[in-house]
Design a protein around this motif. Structure first.
Motif, mmCIF file in Angstrom:
data_model
loop_
_atom_site.group_PDB
_atom_site.id
_atom_site.type_symbol
_atom_site.label_atom_id
_atom_site.label_comp_id
_atom_site.label_asym_id
_atom_site.label_seq_id
_atom_site.Cartn_x
_atom_site.Cartn_y
_atom_site.Cartn_z
ATOM 1 N N VAL A 71 25.030 31.601 22.859
ATOM 2 C CA VAL A 71 25.338 30.702 23.973
ATOM 3 C C VAL A 71 25.500 29.295 23.420
ATOM 4 O O VAL A 71 24.674 28.833 22.631
ATOM 5 N N THR A 72 26.562 28.622 23.834
ATOM 6 C CA THR A 72 26.858 27.271 23.356
ATOM 7 C C THR A 72 26.694 26.268 24.487
ATOM 8 O O THR A 72 27.070 26.540 25.630
ATOM 9 N N CYS A 73 26.148 25.112 24.164
ATOM 10 C CA CYS A 73 25.977 24.055 25.164
ATOM 11 C C CYS A 73 27.352 23.571 25.628
ATOM 12 O O CYS A 73 28.203 23.229 24.801
ATOM 13 N N PRO A 74 27.595 23.530 26.936
ATOM 14 C CA PRO A 74 28.916 23.121 27.433
ATOM 15 C C PRO A 74 29.144 21.614 27.388
ATOM 16 O O PRO A 74 30.267 21.157 27.591
ATOM 17 N N PHE A 75 28.082 20.838 27.139
ATOM 18 C CA PHE A 75 28.186 19.381 27.124
ATOM 19 C C PHE A 75 27.916 18.835 25.728
ATOM 20 O O PHE A 75 27.205 19.457 24.932
ATOM 21 N N GLY A 76 28.465 17.663 25.462
ATOM 22 C CA GLY A 76 28.096 16.938 24.264
ATOM 23 C C GLY A 76 26.677 16.405 24.414
ATOM 24 O O GLY A 76 26.124 16.369 25.515
ATOM 25 N N LYS A 77 26.081 15.961 23.315
ATOM 26 C CA LYS A 77 24.685 15.517 23.355
ATOM 27 C C LYS A 77 24.483 14.332 24.293
ATOM 28 O O LYS A 77 23.480 14.255 25.007
ATOM 29 N N ARG A 165 31.071 37.065 32.941
ATOM 30 C CA ARG A 165 30.237 37.125 31.738
ATOM 31 C C ARG A 165 29.063 36.163 31.842
ATOM 32 O O ARG A 165 27.951 36.474 31.402
ATOM 33 N N LEU A 166 29.309 34.991 32.415
ATOM 34 C CA LEU A 166 28.235 34.012 32.594
ATOM 35 C C LEU A 166 27.150 34.567 33.507
ATOM 36 O O LEU A 166 25.954 34.439 33.216
ATOM 37 N N LEU A 167 27.554 35.190 34.608
ATOM 38 C CA LEU A 167 26.580 35.754 35.540
ATOM 39 C C LEU A 167 25.788 36.887 34.887
ATOM 40 O O LEU A 167 24.572 36.997 35.079
ATOM 41 N N LEU A 168 26.467 37.716 34.108
ATOM 42 C CA LEU A 168 25.773 38.793 33.395
ATOM 43 C C LEU A 168 24.801 38.227 32.365
ATOM 44 O O LEU A 168 23.703 38.756 32.168
ATOM 45 N N SER A 169 25.208 37.139 31.723
ATOM 46 C CA SER A 169 24.340 36.500 30.741
ATOM 47 C C SER A 169 23.107 35.910 31.420
ATOM 48 O O SER A 169 21.991 35.999 30.893
#
Length: 217
Positions: A71-77, A165-169
């Motif tokens: 899983v990757t963060c959707p936002f920058g820091k 996929r997001l909901l399954l995750s």
């Protein structure tokens, strides 16, 4: 050209002012929290760069399971830092829920992705320090639950594979947490007996090796 140049500092001032407001006031109306969320989430990562000194944070994590998922963060820091300041504010579920219907679907979806990430990566803290900008597990879970509830029809009716996929995750992560909590509940009586130095009952000795008594000197 002049108008474009003039607009940049105004946007930066607005973002800084909102951030300072969140830091200065403890109790902010839920309607205002949603307005700020709409603004933050509609901005790009670049809009937040250079506006603050951001603490280090993970940008990727792996959810364990039969098929481990990255899983990757959707936002920058920088953007994540500002969004954390929003999520950290106290709120009442009953008051926040009706306001979330005003949150645009794209904004809500990106926030769902981020909440899923910080819960999966362990970025959300169980009991954050008073000075911390990181939301607690309870706060992140409540935001996620309310968003899934208010955007339920749109999420279910969509044909986008990425959303499914997001909901399954999310389901996988919740299921992993449930299994973990059930394991803790099973261990609780054993730990209690160890602390109290009591003999384990016969029915709890299910393995060849069991701890009968612990004497602490």
């Amino acid at each position: 050209m002049v108008a474009a140049i003039s607009a940049i500092p105004l946007d930066e001032k607005k973002t800084r002012l909102l951030n300072e407001t969140l830091d200065a006031f403890r109790d902010i109306p839920e309607a205002c929290l949603v307005d700020i969320a709409n603004y933050y989430l509609s901005c790009s990562d670049a809009d937040f760069e250079g506006l603050c000194k951001c603490p280090p944070m993970e940008t990727k994590c792996v959810i364990p399971g039969d098929e481990p998922e990255e899983v990757t963060c959707p936002f920058g820091k920088a953007k994540a830092h500002f969004v954390n300041g929003l999520l950290r504010k106290p709120f009442t579920d009953i008051l926040l829920s009706p306001e979330l219907y005003r949150l645009g679907f794209d904004c809500a979806l990106s926030l769902i992705q981020y909440l899923h990430f910080i819960l999966a990566a362990g970025e959300a803290e169980l009991v954050p320090e008073e000075s911390s900008r990181v939301p607690s597990v309870a706060q992140a879970s409540s935001w996620l639950s309310l968003l899934l509830d208010t955007k339920y029809q749109h999420l279910v009716m969509t044909s986008q594979v990425d959303i499914h996929r997001l909901l399954l995750s999310c389901f996988t992560q919740v299921n992993n947490l449930r299994i973990f909590l059930e394991g803790l509940m099973d261990v609780e009586p054993l730990v209690k007996r160890v602390v109290e130095a009591k003999v384990l009952p016969p029915q709890m000795n299910s393995s060849s090796y069991s701890l009968e008594r612990l004497t602490i000197t």
